[in-house]
Enzyme design. Structure first.
Site, PDB file in Angstrom:
ATOM      1  N   ASP A  95       4.464  -7.938  23.547  1.00 59.85           N
ATOM      2  CA  ASP A  95       3.620  -7.387  24.613  1.00 59.85           C
ATOM      3  C   ASP A  95       3.893  -5.897  24.816  1.00 59.85           C
ATOM      4  OD1 ASP A  95       1.755  -7.411  26.584  1.00 59.85           O
ATOM      5  OD2 ASP A  95       3.003  -8.387  28.087  1.00 59.85           O
ATOM      6  N   ASN A 143      -7.384 -13.816  24.638  1.00 62.94           N
ATOM      7  CA  ASN A 143      -7.562 -12.415  24.225  1.00 62.94           C
ATOM      8  C   ASN A 143      -9.003 -12.113  23.788  1.00 62.94           C
ATOM      9  OD1 ASN A 143      -4.217 -12.043  22.806  1.00 62.94           O
ATOM     10  ND2 ASN A 143      -4.978 -11.428  24.813  1.00 62.94           N
TER      11      ASN A 143
HETATM   12  C1  FPP Z   1      -0.079  -7.546  23.395  1.00 57.48           C
HETATM   13  O1  FPP Z   1      -0.028  -6.208  23.873  1.00 57.48           O
HETATM   14  C2  FPP Z   1      -0.326  -7.545  21.979  1.00 57.48           C
HETATM   15  C3  FPP Z   1      -1.395  -8.117  21.363  1.00 57.48           C
HETATM   16  C4  FPP Z   1      -2.450  -8.832  22.080  1.00 57.48           C
HETATM   17  C5  FPP Z   1      -1.558  -7.994  19.898  1.00 57.48           C
HETATM   18  C6  FPP Z   1      -0.320  -8.222  19.076  1.00 57.48           C
HETATM   19  C7  FPP Z   1      -0.592  -7.781  17.721  1.00 57.48           C
HETATM   20  C8  FPP Z   1       0.240  -7.093  16.928  1.00 57.48           C
HETATM   21  C9  FPP Z   1       1.642  -6.773  17.271  1.00 57.48           C
HETATM   22  C10 FPP Z   1      -0.300  -6.625  15.629  1.00 57.48           C
HETATM   23  C11 FPP Z   1       0.262  -7.263  14.391  1.00 57.48           C
HETATM   24  C12 FPP Z   1       0.187  -8.700  14.314  1.00 57.48           C
HETATM   25  C13 FPP Z   1       0.030  -9.420  13.173  1.00 57.48           C
HETATM   26  C14 FPP Z   1       0.259 -10.861  13.211  1.00 57.48           C
HETATM   27  C15 FPP Z   1      -0.377  -8.859  11.889  1.00 57.48           C
HETATM   28  P1  FPP Z   1      -1.137  -5.759  24.898  1.00 57.48           P
HETATM   29  O2  FPP Z   1      -2.312  -5.251  24.139  1.00 57.48           O
HETATM   30  O3  FPP Z   1      -1.441  -6.881  25.841  1.00 57.48           O
HETATM   31  O4  FPP Z   1      -0.416  -4.587  25.644  1.00 57.48           O
HETATM   32  P2  FPP Z   1      -0.575  -4.197  27.168  1.00 57.48           P
HETATM   33  O5  FPP Z   1      -0.071  -5.358  27.974  1.00 57.48           O
HETATM   34  O6  FPP Z   1       0.284  -2.990  27.295  1.00 57.48           O
HETATM   35  O7  FPP Z   1      -2.033  -3.912  27.405  1.00 57.48           O
END
Ligand code: FPP
Length: 234
Positions: free
Chosen positions: A12, A60
């Site tokens: 996250d 998501n």
């Molecule tokens: C949460 O941070 C993250 C995600 C929803 C995406 C996770 C994906 C990756 C780490 C990319 C690589 C993955 C693979 C499997 C190739 P957020 O966007 O919710 O962050 P925030 O809470 O700060 O908005």
């Protein structure tokens, strides 16, 4: 030192990491993907056998089309090229989650990397994509009900071990859950497998999570007193 067998990570903070730098959220996801590659290689090197990561939850899909498309394209790119090091190290890549409504090209890239790594024996990377813990329990229950209806299994035979076989993957229980970015919640991640997991929350945003901090987490885990509902024997 006791190394956890199965580690789960809620990756996250990618969006906040980018926003803090005046960049698009997608930039944070790109950096997060590099962190995932580094941390997974490191975790397996340290002796972790199964690593589950939350790449994309069913919920998501509520994000903007632009962000969802960016993430889907990033996943394809990762599966096609960037996960080569993991493949070469003998890591098997499996997926947990629903197929609907994932795009055909994403499903194809997932199938290909699963197929190419299916005989690998050195560790398992379980990528949770279009995943929800409640959805997983519902999907398992439907499959069980169908198998009861068609006499494949008897109700009396349902126990924890059999139930586990109906989940997306028959994985060992989670020993340690790590969540980055300071949020103190589970967000519908691997609810069944999490029953006795130790939790480690860090305020570090996922793109900044590194090997040094992973070592700290392993140290903290080593000091935990796991009792599984029992009492400590002297
Ligand atoms: C949460 O941070 C993250 C995600 C929803 C995406 C996770 C994906 C990756 C780490 C990319 C690589 C993955 C693979 C499997 C190739 P957020 O966007 O919710 O962050 P925030 O809470 O700060 O908005």
């Amino acid at each position: 030192m006791i190394v956890p067998n199965h580690v789960a990570i809620i990756m996250d903070g990618n969006g906040r990491w980018a926003t803090k730098r005046g960049k698009e959220r997608s930039f944070g996801h790109l950096e997060g993907s590099k962190t995932l590659e580094k941390i997974s290689l490191y975790a397996f090197k340290k002796g972790v056998k199964v690593l589950s990561v939350y790449a994309f939850s069913c919920d998501n899909f509520k994000r903007s089309k632009e962000e969802v498309d960016y993430l889907m394209n990033l996943f394809i790119k990762m599966f096609k090229t960037k996960m080569k090091k993991l493949k070469d190290k003998g890591i098997k890549i499996v997926f947990s989650g629903r197929k609907e409504p994932l795009r055909e090209d994403v499903l194809k890239a997932m199938d290909k990397i699963s197929f190419d790594t299916k005989n690998n024996q050195n560790g398992i990377l379980n990528i949770c994509l279009n995943y929800g813990g409640q959805e997983e329990l519902i999907d398992a229950s439907i499959k069980i009900a169908n198998d009861i209806n068609t006499n494949k299994i008897d109700i009396e035979n349902i126990d924890k071990e059999l139930f586990n076989k109906y989940l997306y993957n028959d994985l060992p229980v989670i020993d340690l859950l790590i969540r980055t970015s300071g949020e103190l919640r589970v967000s519908d991640f691997m609810l069944y497998q999490m029953a006795y997991a130790e939790f480690y929350f860090t305020s570090t945003l996922f793109p900044d999570f590194n090997e040094e901090e992973f070592d700290k987490v392993l140290d903290a885990y080593d000091k935990r007193d796991r009792r599984f509902g029992s009492i400590k024997e002297n």
